[in-house]
Enzyme design. Sequence first.
Site, PDB file in Angstrom:
ATOM      1  N   HIS A  64      91.013-207.641 -12.313  1.00 40.28           N
ATOM      2  CA  HIS A  64      91.982-208.032 -11.294  1.00 40.28           C
ATOM      3  C   HIS A  64      93.363-208.114 -11.939  1.00 40.28           C
ATOM      4  CE1 HIS A  64      89.211-209.913  -8.175  1.00 40.28           C
ATOM      5  NE2 HIS A  64      88.407-209.945  -9.219  1.00 40.28           N
TER       6      HIS A  64
ATOM      7  N   HIS B  21      85.310-205.063 -13.009  1.00 42.41           N
ATOM      8  CA  HIS B  21      86.643-204.724 -12.513  1.00 42.41           C
ATOM      9  C   HIS B  21      87.630-205.733 -13.062  1.00 42.41           C
ATOM     10  CE1 HIS B  21      84.439-207.239  -9.667  1.00 42.41           C
ATOM     11  NE2 HIS B  21      85.586-207.861  -9.442  1.00 42.41           N
TER      12      HIS B  21
ATOM     13  N   VAL C 253      81.260-208.787  -6.777  1.00 36.76           N
ATOM     14  CA  VAL C 253      80.915-207.363  -6.812  1.00 36.76           C
ATOM     15  C   VAL C 253      80.435-207.053  -8.229  1.00 36.76           C
ATOM     16  CG1 VAL C 253      81.743-205.002  -6.570  1.00 36.76           C
ATOM     17  CG2 VAL C 253      82.590-206.769  -5.008  1.00 36.76           C
TER      18      VAL C 253
ATOM     19  N   ASP D  28      93.350-204.745  -3.662  1.00 35.20           N
ATOM     20  CA  ASP D  28      92.267-205.625  -3.216  1.00 35.20           C
ATOM     21  C   ASP D  28      92.358-205.818  -1.697  1.00 35.20           C
ATOM     22  OD1 ASP D  28      90.403-207.940  -4.851  1.00 35.20           O
ATOM     23  OD2 ASP D  28      90.731-208.224  -2.706  1.00 35.20           O
ATOM     24  N   ILE D  29      91.210-205.801  -1.065  1.00 36.81           N
ATOM     25  CA  ILE D  29      91.156-205.919   0.395  1.00 36.81           C
ATOM     26  C   ILE D  29      91.565-207.317   0.869  1.00 36.81           C
ATOM     27  CG2 ILE D  29      88.738-206.658   0.711  1.00 36.81           C
ATOM     28  CD1 ILE D  29      88.495-204.322   2.768  1.00 36.81           C
TER      29      ILE D  29
HETATM   30  P1  AMP Z   1      85.064-210.508  -7.834  1.00 42.43           P
HETATM   31  O1  AMP Z   1      84.955-211.732  -6.980  1.00 42.43           O
HETATM   32  O2  AMP Z   1      85.713-210.750  -9.162  1.00 42.43           O
HETATM   33  O3  AMP Z   1      83.735-209.777  -7.960  1.00 42.43           O
HETATM   34  O4  AMP Z   1      86.073-209.574  -7.090  1.00 42.43           O
HETATM   35  C1  AMP Z   1      85.704-208.670  -6.104  1.00 42.43           C
HETATM   36  C2  AMP Z   1      86.970-208.319  -5.383  1.00 42.43           C
HETATM   37  O5  AMP Z   1      86.750-207.130  -4.663  1.00 42.43           O
HETATM   38  C3  AMP Z   1      87.428-209.384  -4.372  1.00 42.43           C
HETATM   39  O6  AMP Z   1      88.741-209.801  -4.701  1.00 42.43           O
HETATM   40  C4  AMP Z   1      87.364-208.648  -3.035  1.00 42.43           C
HETATM   41  O7  AMP Z   1      88.396-209.024  -2.160  1.00 42.43           O
HETATM   42  C5  AMP Z   1      87.477-207.198  -3.479  1.00 42.43           C
HETATM   43  N1  AMP Z   1      86.874-206.235  -2.570  1.00 42.43           N
HETATM   44  C6  AMP Z   1      85.642-206.270  -2.018  1.00 42.43           C
HETATM   45  N2  AMP Z   1      85.442-205.190  -1.244  1.00 42.43           N
HETATM   46  C7  AMP Z   1      86.573-204.449  -1.321  1.00 42.43           C
HETATM   47  C8  AMP Z   1      86.982-203.213  -0.732  1.00 42.43           C
HETATM   48  N3  AMP Z   1      86.186-202.529   0.082  1.00 42.43           N
HETATM   49  N4  AMP Z   1      88.214-202.755  -1.030  1.00 42.43           N
HETATM   50  C9  AMP Z   1      89.027-203.454  -1.839  1.00 42.43           C
HETATM   51  N5  AMP Z   1      88.695-204.617  -2.433  1.00 42.43           N
HETATM   52  C10 AMP Z   1      87.491-205.115  -2.158  1.00 42.43           C
END
Ligand code: AMP
Length: 112
Positions: free
Chosen positions: A101, A99, A95, A29-30
């Site tokens: 986590h 996914h 997003v 995760d970023i």
């Molecule tokens: P959610 O809030 O459950 O939709 O989680 C989306 C996750 O994606 C968050 O923890 C973000 O930090 C992560 N995220 C968004 N863009 C990226 C990226 N380019 N690379 C890695 N993680 C990302």
Amino acid sequence: MSSIFTKIINREIPADIIYEDSEMIAFNDIKPQAPVHFLVVPKKEIPTLNDIKEEDGPLIGRMFCVAKNIAKEMGVDSKGYRAVFNCNKDGGQTVFHIHLHIIGGKKLSFNI
Ligand code: AMP
């Protein structure tokens, strides 16, 4: 329009990819919430948990198999970790491509 995660899958944007197979990808995760925080993402674009179909059962199941294998590789399997799917706004989803986590590497508080 393809999701940001599909762009990662298609190598249109970079990510710290830690696993890939024909139907799944995993990357760190970023914005990690803990020392270990990675995402397991199916290549199939399913926007939210609400959109899962019966036929997706094996795919969703495999997400957990991939997740636990990576968690073991990262050495957090025995101490433990949290596995989370967020769904829609109230669930904190940002997003819209499902996914899983996996968060660990420290003692987690109840709210993350
Ligand atoms: P959610 O809030 O459950 O939709 O989680 C989306 C996750 O994606 C968050 O923890 C973000 O930090 C992560 N995220 C968004 N863009 C990226 C990226 N380019 N690379 C890695 N993680 C990302």
